[in-house]
Motif scaffolding. Structure first.
Motif, PDB file in Angstrom:
ATOM      1  N   LYS A  56       2.050   1.794  -3.508  1.00 44.17           N
ATOM      2  CA  LYS A  56       0.935   2.292  -4.330  1.00 44.17           C
ATOM      3  C   LYS A  56       0.733   3.790  -4.131  1.00 44.17           C
ATOM      4  O   LYS A  56       0.625   4.560  -5.102  1.00 44.17           O
ATOM      5  CB  LYS A  56      -0.336   1.526  -3.978  1.00 44.17           C
ATOM      6  N   GLY A 112       2.787   0.193 -11.454  1.00 41.89           N
ATOM      7  CA  GLY A 112       2.032   0.592 -12.635  1.00 41.89           C
ATOM      8  C   GLY A 112       2.533   0.023 -13.944  1.00 41.89           C
ATOM      9  O   GLY A 112       2.082   0.429 -15.018  1.00 41.89           O
ATOM     10  N   ASP A 160      -1.146  11.619   0.240  1.00 38.85           N
ATOM     11  CA  ASP A 160      -0.678  10.300  -0.189  1.00 38.85           C
ATOM     12  C   ASP A 160       0.756  10.053   0.268  1.00 38.85           C
ATOM     13  O   ASP A 160       1.097   8.958   0.747  1.00 38.85           O
ATOM     14  CB  ASP A 160      -0.737  10.180  -1.713  1.00 38.85           C
ATOM     15  N   THR A 163       3.809   5.858  -5.433  1.00 36.98           N
ATOM     16  CA  THR A 163       3.907   5.810  -6.892  1.00 36.98           C
ATOM     17  C   THR A 163       2.923   6.757  -7.556  1.00 36.98           C
ATOM     18  O   THR A 163       3.261   7.463  -8.506  1.00 36.98           O
ATOM     19  CB  THR A 163       3.679   4.376  -7.399  1.00 36.98           C
ATOM     20  N   ARG A 164       1.708   6.804  -7.046  1.00 35.56           N
ATOM     21  CA  ARG A 164       0.692   7.613  -7.725  1.00 35.56           C
ATOM     22  C   ARG A 164       0.840   9.109  -7.451  1.00 35.56           C
ATOM     23  O   ARG A 164       0.249   9.913  -8.168  1.00 35.56           O
ATOM     24  CB  ARG A 164      -0.701   7.122  -7.356  1.00 35.56           C
ATOM     25  N   GLN A 212       0.838  -1.206   0.000  1.00 37.92           N
ATOM     26  CA  GLN A 212       0.000   0.000   0.000  1.00 37.92           C
ATOM     27  C   GLN A 212       0.870   1.252   0.000  1.00 37.92           C
ATOM     28  O   GLN A 212       0.536   2.252  -0.669  1.00 37.92           O
ATOM     29  CB  GLN A 212      -0.935  -0.010   1.209  1.00 37.92           C
ATOM     30  N   VAL A 265       2.406  -3.013  -8.897  1.00 38.86           N
ATOM     31  CA  VAL A 265       1.997  -1.893  -8.048  1.00 38.86           C
ATOM     32  C   VAL A 265       2.627  -0.587  -8.522  1.00 38.86           C
ATOM     33  O   VAL A 265       2.043   0.491  -8.364  1.00 38.86           O
ATOM     34  CB  VAL A 265       2.350  -2.182  -6.574  1.00 38.86           C
TER      35      VAL A 265
END
Length: 396
Positions: free
Chosen positions: A221, A308, A242, A224-225, A218, A306
């Motif tokens: 994730k 992407g 985030d 990364t975003r 998590q 994860v």
């Protein structure tokens, strides 16, 4: 399933504006006389008032010491210890980045443990808990607010050294992404990538378990975003949230599963060349992962997903390799230096760096693939040249 011990702070307070809870938390801990530990930059720019104001409104006596320096040597900690001895503080509040939080942890410990701090280096060397302390990060990277580690520079041999004890977990950690809105792009990049290193290394570490695996994934994730947005559009609160949560989760995973060879190789690089910890970790990450990937193809393929990467139709090995490619690309995207050459390292320095890194058994023994001193030297040489994409992915 093997026996697992999972450690986190007693209380986590999360969310935008949560720093305002500091007065209530200090009261629960029975505080009356509080010392805020921070650095000169945060004091001079006034951000530390985000903590001072609610504490004074709650009628606490508050002092500030702003003498923490980046990548702190033991001498910095010792000077601060001497300055506050006898002041009878009953609560410390560490407000800042990883260096500030690490100093706060050990400063609190030294109030009740009359020892040379160098004798605390290693695992479980702290005899008893220090005075209560609260940690409030102002960057999203180290995860120090939820780990039981503190890292210092030993100026005698120019190597980073760690103090590891459950007594270094704070009584309360407060994570408020709003405090990170003003962090400059370069620091956002270095600290954010540092958090990603923690997540990837702890996910693939030998001590990883089902609890830490989910937490680490998590973290990957979330980081990364949002890391690119946080670096290049730093006022985007959603991205900052985030990153704050990703850093926190990566810290929890790191604190329980541990990290490996990336950190082992980063410590002498940081100690000798004064490279910020996040930069050293970020630069080394794809090169160490290239070496490690064969040790657990399934996990590295999961990391690639994860991150992407489209791994449909790829073999397991090809999918795992895509994780290395994606990590390298992310580092370049956020402006991490491309090679050790860019940090002032010469080729002649590499054998000595490898010698120092090979001694850091605490970390190397948790790496998913064993390393000899020759292996470490080879990784440094590849990182020195900065040609990972050509070496691994010349067909792309």
């Amino acid at each position: 399933m093997s026996i697992t011990i999972f450690r986190t702070p007693t209380e986590l307070v999360l969310g935008t504006g949560s720093v305002k809870q500091i007065g209530e938390k200090a009261r629960v801990l029975g505080a009356t006389n509080i010392l805020i530990v921070t650095d000169n930059v945060l004091n001079q720019n006034g951000l530390v008032n985000k903590v001072i104001a609610p504490l004074k409104e709650a009628n606490f006596t508050v002092d500030v010491i702003d003498e923490v320096i980046p990548e702190p040597p033991f001498e910095n900690l010792e000077a601060m210890t001497e300055k506050i001895k006898g002041k009878r503080y009953d609560l410390f509040v560490g407000f800042g980045g990883g260096s500030v939080m690490d100093v706060t942890k050990v400063l609190a410990t030294l109030m009740t443990n009359d020892v040379d701090v160098r004798n605390l280096v290693g695992i479980d060397k702290v005899a008893q808990k220090g005075i209560p302390f609260i940690l409030i990060p102002t960057t999203s990277g180290t995860g120090s607010e939820v780990t039981w580690n503190a890292i210092f520079t030993d100026t005698k041999d120019n190597v980073k050294k760690g103090i590891v004890s459950p007594y270094l977990l704070p009584d309360v950690a407060i994570v408020d992404a709003e405090l990170t809105l003003g962090v400059p792009p370069a620091i956002t990049a270095a600290t954010g990538m540092d958090a990603l290193v923690h997540a990837v290394e702890s996910f693939t570490a030998l001590r990883a378990n089902e609890l830490t695996d989910g937490i680490a994934l998590q973290a990957i994730k979330l980081i990364t975003r949002s890391i690119r947005t946080a670096v290049y559009n730093g006022e985007n609160l959603s991205a900052r949230e985030d990153m704050a949560m990703g850093s926190l989760l990566a810290g929890i995973s790191l604190g329980n599963a541990g990290v490996g060879a990336v950190h082992a190789l980063a410590y002498p690089l940081g100690g000798k060349f004064k490279v910020p910890h996040g930069v050293a970790n970020s630069l080394l990450l794809p090169y160490v992962m290239k070496y490690n990937v064969i040790s657990n193809l399934e996990k590295f393929a999961e990391v690639a997903k994860v991150l992407g990467e489209n791994v449909d139709g790829l073999s397991l090995r090809e999918a795992a390799d895509r994780a290395v490619y994606a990590l390298n690309k992310m580092s370049r995207d956020v402006g991490i230096p491309a090679s050790m050459k860019d940090l002032g390292v010469t080729e002649e320095d590499i054998p000595a760096l490898a010698e120092e890194a090979s001694k850091i058994d605490r970390l190397l023994n948790n790496n998913p693939r064993g390393l000899t001193k020759m292996d470490i030297e080879q990784i440094y040489r590849e990182c020195f040249e900065g040609n990972l994409e050509l070496d691994c992915f010349g067909h792309l």
